[in-house]
Scaffold this active site. Structure first.
Site, PDB file in Angstrom:
ATOM      1  N   GLU A 314       3.275  12.773 -18.661  1.00  0.00           N
ATOM      2  CA  GLU A 314       2.563  11.428 -18.707  1.00  0.00           C
ATOM      3  C   GLU A 314       1.348  11.501 -19.347  1.00  0.00           C
ATOM      4  OE1 GLU A 314       2.080   9.796 -14.632  1.00  0.00           O
ATOM      5  OE2 GLU A 314       4.226   9.494 -14.251  1.00  0.00           O
ATOM      6  N   HIS A 335      19.266  33.594 -18.161  1.00  0.00           N
ATOM      7  CA  HIS A 335      20.742  33.617 -18.142  1.00  0.00           C
ATOM      8  C   HIS A 335      21.169  32.106 -18.064  1.00  0.00           C
ATOM      9  CE1 HIS A 335      21.020  37.599 -16.837  1.00  0.00           C
ATOM     10  NE2 HIS A 335      19.976  37.445 -16.325  1.00  0.00           N
ATOM     11  N   LYS A 449       9.478  -0.393 -14.178  1.00  0.00           N
ATOM     12  CA  LYS A 449       9.324  -1.098 -12.786  1.00  0.00           C
ATOM     13  C   LYS A 449       9.449  -2.516 -12.898  1.00  0.00           C
ATOM     14  CE  LYS A 449       5.983   2.260 -11.164  1.00  0.00           C
ATOM     15  NZ  LYS A 449       4.393   2.399 -10.746  1.00  0.00           N
TER      16      LYS A 449
END
Ligand code: PA5
Length: 480
Positions: A314, A335, A449
């Protein structure tokens, strides 16, 4: 005197940065940084340092996090007193929050406590409640799963519960919806007056619907200071209250941050781990390494990685640039991702979070049959094995021109964790300033948003709903 108040102990617990494997002498001239290139960062870093000292850089209104190590101890005492009250009011504590209002608190708890903490008896939890996190998604199944664990009447066998809702804006939909659900549960279960005593809100000093609701209902509140942004708020009550409810010594945590803050006042990047980290990441990024991996060599620090993912992403991911941070846990993820880091594109830089010693060492013992062929390891403890794996991995990376650096914690405790949080926060600020961006805003988070609220019918977002409805249509045959 507590151990962490001893200067000698503090010196032994200093978090250190080791970056030999970033350099050309160990990973080769094609991929490594020269020492001169690092030294040449002194001038731009001096400029960044001056900007931080003057507090006049981009996002200057959100630099309050720099002062949190020196915050008023009376506030810390109040956090502890409230935490004690909540702990004695119930054996279940639900924390609602998202992003910066969630990840730091969770990182503290996961680092300092057993992963099975909620399964321990109350005595094993030293009289502190089980802690659950919600309000970080719009996920009905997850929410039901937690509601099912809560009491349906005061004093029932599930144990009594308390709530801490954390939202600076007070309007974040995930947290706000969860709070409505959990508040209604609390009022049904306890009645309004008792529910209000069981709820604490951590929010803005004056603005937002959560603040208004808290004032009307009479919840105890803690303030997220105006000048501290969400992802930089772990050392405010946002992170401190859940930590204190769980029994973490928050004075030790803040003391750790204070010790790091003293080192971060140095302008010389060879003495300041935050500036050095910023310089190394900046140089790597400019050399095309746009993926940064935080490799925690203990599961306990995985959430510190997630906390950092948010801080880095951010803060730095803007204006069409910014490295992509992500977390792995080693040796587990060797792995899974090891192959790609070793032989994939040369665009990664690895930060190892390495711990000097585990809280409880475990040694491999002799076995009379040796059917598994492991007797050659008898007497080795897992910390030594893990360090061998880490050193082997770094060397293998280096042979293929893959840079890595270590952030070394002598042990995991509140003091080292406080150092870590503060170091990465200052490093992120400095890195953003080196890249001439504002690391303290997050305009991109607003984009989703607007359309979500538009689609949800929020009256002031009707324009976005119209834009969404007029969007270019996809082809039905592309759904197969
Ligand atoms: O770093 C940030 O500002 C964000 O991640 C916020 O913390 C997050 O969006 C939650 O916001 P709020 O605390 O307002 O609910």
């Amino acid at each position: 005197m507590k151990p962490w108040q001893d200067p000698q102990w503090q010196a032994e617990m200093a978090v250190r940065l080791e970056f030999n494997y970033m350099l050309d002498r160990l990973i080769g001239p094609e991929h490594g940084l020269s020492l001169d290139a690092i030294r040449d960062m002194a001038a731009p870093m001096a400029e960044v340092h001056a900007q931080i000292q003057r507090r006049d850089g981009a996002g200057k209104d959100f630099l309050g996090f720099l002062d949190l190590p020196e915050q008023d101890p009376a506030l810390l005492d109040r956090v502890v007193a409230t935490a004690d009250r909540l702990a004695s009011a119930g054996d279940i504590h639900v924390v609602l929050g998202i992003g910066g209002s969630y990840l730091g608190a969770r990182a503290i708890l996961e680092s300092l406590h057993s992963p099975y903490r909620n399964e321990l008896s109350r005595a094993e939890r030293r009289g502190r409640p089980r802690i659950y996190f919600e309000g970080n998604n719009l996920d009905a199944d997850a929410m039901h799963a937690l509601l099912d664990r809560l009491p349906q009447a005061p004093g029932d066998a599930a144990g009594d519960a308390t709530l801490n809702v954390i939202s600076k804006s007070g309007g974040t939909i995930e947290t706000a919806v969860a709070f409505r659900v959990f508040r209604q549960w609390a009022e049904r279960t306890y009645g309004e007056a008792e529910a209000a005593r069981r709820i604490v809100a951590t929010t803005d000093a004056a603005r937002g619907s959560l603040k208004a609701l808290a004032d009307r209902e009479g919840y105890e509140t803690f303030v997220i200071p105006d000048d501290v942004g969400g992802r930089f708020s772990v050392l405010t009550p946002v992170g401190l209250l859940p930590a204190a409810v769980a029994g973490v010594d928050i004075h030790e945590l803040v003391a750790g941050a204070r010790a790091m803050a003293a080192r971060c006042r140095e302008s010389d990047l060879f003495k300041n781990p935050a500036y050095m980290y910023a310089a190394l990441m900046d140089l790597s990024y400019r050399a095309g390494r746009d993926v940064s991996i935080m490799a925690a060599w203990t599961k306990r620090l995985e959430f510190v990685g997630f906390w950092y993912d948010q801080l880095g992403a951010e803060s730095l991911g803007k204006q069409d640039g910014g490295r992509i941070p992500f977390t792995s846990v080693n040796s587990r993820d060797l792995h899974a991702r090891g192959q790609q880091v070793q032989e994939g594109p040369h665009n990664t830089v690895v930060t190892n979070l390495v711990v000097g010693r585990s809280a409880r060492p475990l040694t491999v013992e002799q076995d009379s049959t040796d059917m598994d062929g492991l007797n050659y390891l008898a007497g080795w403890d897992l910390d030594r094995m893990q360090r061998s794996a880490m050193e082997g991995t770094r060397f293998a990376y280096a042979k293929d021109g893959r840079p890595s650096l270590n952030v070394e914690l002598p042990a995991i405790n509140a003091f080292t964790l406080g150092q870590l949080f503060y170091m990465f926060e200052v490093a992120t600020l400095a890195e953003g300033y080196l890249q001439r961006i504002n690391p303290l805003d997050q305009p991109g988070v607003e984009a989703y948003k607007r359309f979500m609220f538009g689609n949800l019918g929020r009256p002031d977002m009707a324009g976005y709903k119209a834009e969404f409805d007029a969007r270019p249509q996809g082809l039905p045959e592309l759904m197969i």
